[in-house]
Enzyme design. Structure first.
Site, PDB file in Angstrom:
ATOM      1  N   ASN A  62       0.894  -1.162   0.000  1.00  0.00           N
ATOM      2  CA  ASN A  62       0.000   0.000   0.000  1.00  0.00           C
ATOM      3  C   ASN A  62       0.933   1.212   0.000  1.00  0.00           C
ATOM      4  O   ASN A  62       1.593   1.498   1.002  1.00  0.00           O
ATOM      5  CB  ASN A  62      -0.883  -0.052   1.256  1.00  0.00           C
ATOM      6  N   CYS A 101      -2.850   6.505   6.089  1.00  0.00           N
ATOM      7  CA  CYS A 101      -4.031   6.143   6.874  1.00  0.00           C
ATOM      8  C   CYS A 101      -3.722   5.717   8.314  1.00  0.00           C
ATOM      9  O   CYS A 101      -3.440   6.544   9.155  1.00  0.00           O
ATOM     10  CB  CYS A 101      -4.850   5.095   6.139  1.00  0.00           C
ATOM     11  N   ASN A 136      -8.661   5.955   4.202  1.00  0.00           N
ATOM     12  CA  ASN A 136      -9.976   5.329   3.935  1.00  0.00           C
ATOM     13  C   ASN A 136     -10.423   4.777   5.279  1.00  0.00           C
ATOM     14  O   ASN A 136      -9.951   3.710   5.684  1.00  0.00           O
ATOM     15  CB  ASN A 136      -9.846   4.146   2.978  1.00  0.00           C
TER      16      ASN A 136
HETATM   17  N1  CDT Z   1      -7.153   2.186   5.658  1.00  0.00           N
HETATM   18  C1  CDT Z   1      -6.910   2.197   6.988  1.00  0.00           C
HETATM   19  O1  CDT Z   1      -5.772   2.114   7.413  1.00  0.00           O
HETATM   20  N2  CDT Z   1      -7.990   2.321   7.792  1.00  0.00           N
HETATM   21  C2  CDT Z   1      -7.884   2.245   9.234  1.00  0.00           C
HETATM   22  C3  CDT Z   1      -9.125   1.664   9.819  1.00  0.00           C
HETATM   23  C4  CDT Z   1      -9.002   0.237   9.915  1.00  0.00           C
HETATM   24  S1  CDT Z   1     -10.377  -0.507  10.708  1.00  0.00           S
HETATM   25  C5  CDT Z   1      -9.841  -2.126  10.809  1.00  0.00           C
HETATM   26  C6  CDT Z   1      -7.661   3.586   9.906  1.00  0.00           C
HETATM   27  O2  CDT Z   1      -6.833   3.638  10.809  1.00  0.00           O
HETATM   28  O3  CDT Z   1      -8.335   4.556   9.615  1.00  0.00           O
END
Ligand code: CDT
Length: 314
Positions: free
Chosen positions: A110, A172, A197
């Site tokens: 990623n 993220c 996301n």
């Molecule tokens: N994409 C990403 O890293 N999303 C995470 C939520 C994961 S929920 C299992 C975040 O920390 O926003």
């Protein structure tokens, strides 16, 4: 003379499974045009900006998901973005799923890249803190299979000198970890760029209010900014994507930890702020003067221990 980068956070609304990369890039170009109009130097796009958030689906054979990955960058679909940004003399940060073949092995990450004003890839980051799980979890209403489809990033948290600034990236879930910012802080980062996301609902605690989720999102970035004297630009992919609701709330945070620009919608939207890089100096030279105040001899546990352990019993 003040060193100011005008930065645009290019929030994207949902990208459905059926949407082509060409359709997504057309939306990204529209945001780039707005950013040009607004006089931006640099634009930040979200995590996995070219496709739907595919780790919410399970495939027995992970290669079944390979259509969601990019094998080269730029490729034909993304080249118009590189070309137009170069014409505009603007840099950008773009998140995508990366597939590399090396020594007869396939690796999937990623990833996000920093593209400079000349259209050259100046930096690459691969997500370190992968959330979720690797196997199908029958207890969940939807899957979060980043640990299945991606390897943990192998490039650390570099900071690049580009566009006359010290620029870093993360992705993220990385934004929730203080280590992310501190490693970049130790390289005198002035802007941390990240995309996310994030589901509106925490399915492990459905009682957690969306407002609390948003607080955690913004608090993490505000703390990282303040504690390291850096701008943070956090950009969402948001809205209802293939039936899954993703939070919005893209922000630009100053080195004081204050939000100076914030998205108002859950759709494609550009937020803009003038990021005066010299504003990083106060924190970096006073309260968070690392050379003067850090005590790494007391921080060994941070690198020697991964999971937490209670103190030994008396
Ligand atoms: N994409 C990403 O890293 N999303 C995470 C939520 C994961 S929920 C299992 C975040 O920390 O926003």
């Amino acid at each position: 003379m003040a060193r100011v980068l005008r930065i645009g956070g290019a929030q994207l609304g949902p990208i459905q499974k059926a949407d082509s990369r060409q359709a997504v890039v057309a939306r990204m170009l529209a945001l780039l045009d707005q950013a040009k109009e607004a006089g931006c130097d640099l634009v930040v796009y979200p995590e996995l900006a070219l496709t739907t958030f595919f780790p919410r689906w399970y495939a027995e054979d992970i290669a079944e998901m390979d259509d969601y990955f990019e094998r080269e960058m730029p490729n034909d679909a993304v080249k118009p973005l590189f070309d137009r940004a170069k014409d505009y003399g603007m840099g950008f940060c773009l998140g995508y799923a990366e597939l590399v073949e090396e020594g007869g092995e396939t690796h999937r990450f990623n990833t996000c890249i920093l593209v400079d004003r000349d259209g050259k890839i100046a930096g690459k980051y691969r997500k370190v803190h992968l959330p979720g799980h690797a196997d199908y979890d029958t207890s969940l209403r939807w899957q979060h299979l980043e640990k299945r489809y991606f390897e943990p990033g192998d490039l650390g948290f570099p900071v690049w000198r580009s566009m006359d600034a010290n620029l870093g990236m993360c992705i993220c879930n990385d934004r929730r970890w203080p280590e992310t910012y501190r490693v970049m802080g130790l390289q005198e980062v002035e802007v941390v760029m990240l995309g996310y996301n994030t589901p509106v609902e925490n399915q492990h605690t459905p009682d957690e209010a969306p407002a609390l989720r948003m607080f955690h999102n913004q608090m993490s970035m505000q703390a990282g900014a303040y504690q390291n004297g850096t701008w943070v630009v956090g950009v969402a992919k948001c809205g209802v994507e293939d039936g899954h609701d993703l939070m919005a709330g893209s922000v630009i945070v100053s080195p004081d930890g204050e939000i100076v620009a914030e998205a108002k919608t859950r759709e494609d939207e550009l937020i803009v702020a003038d990021c005066d890089l010299d504003k990083c100096t106060l924190n970096k030279t006073t309260i968070f003067n690392f050379a003067a105040h850090r005590r790494p001899e007391h921080y060994r546990m941070i690198i020697e221990r991964t999971g937490s352990e209670p103190p030994a019993a008396e």
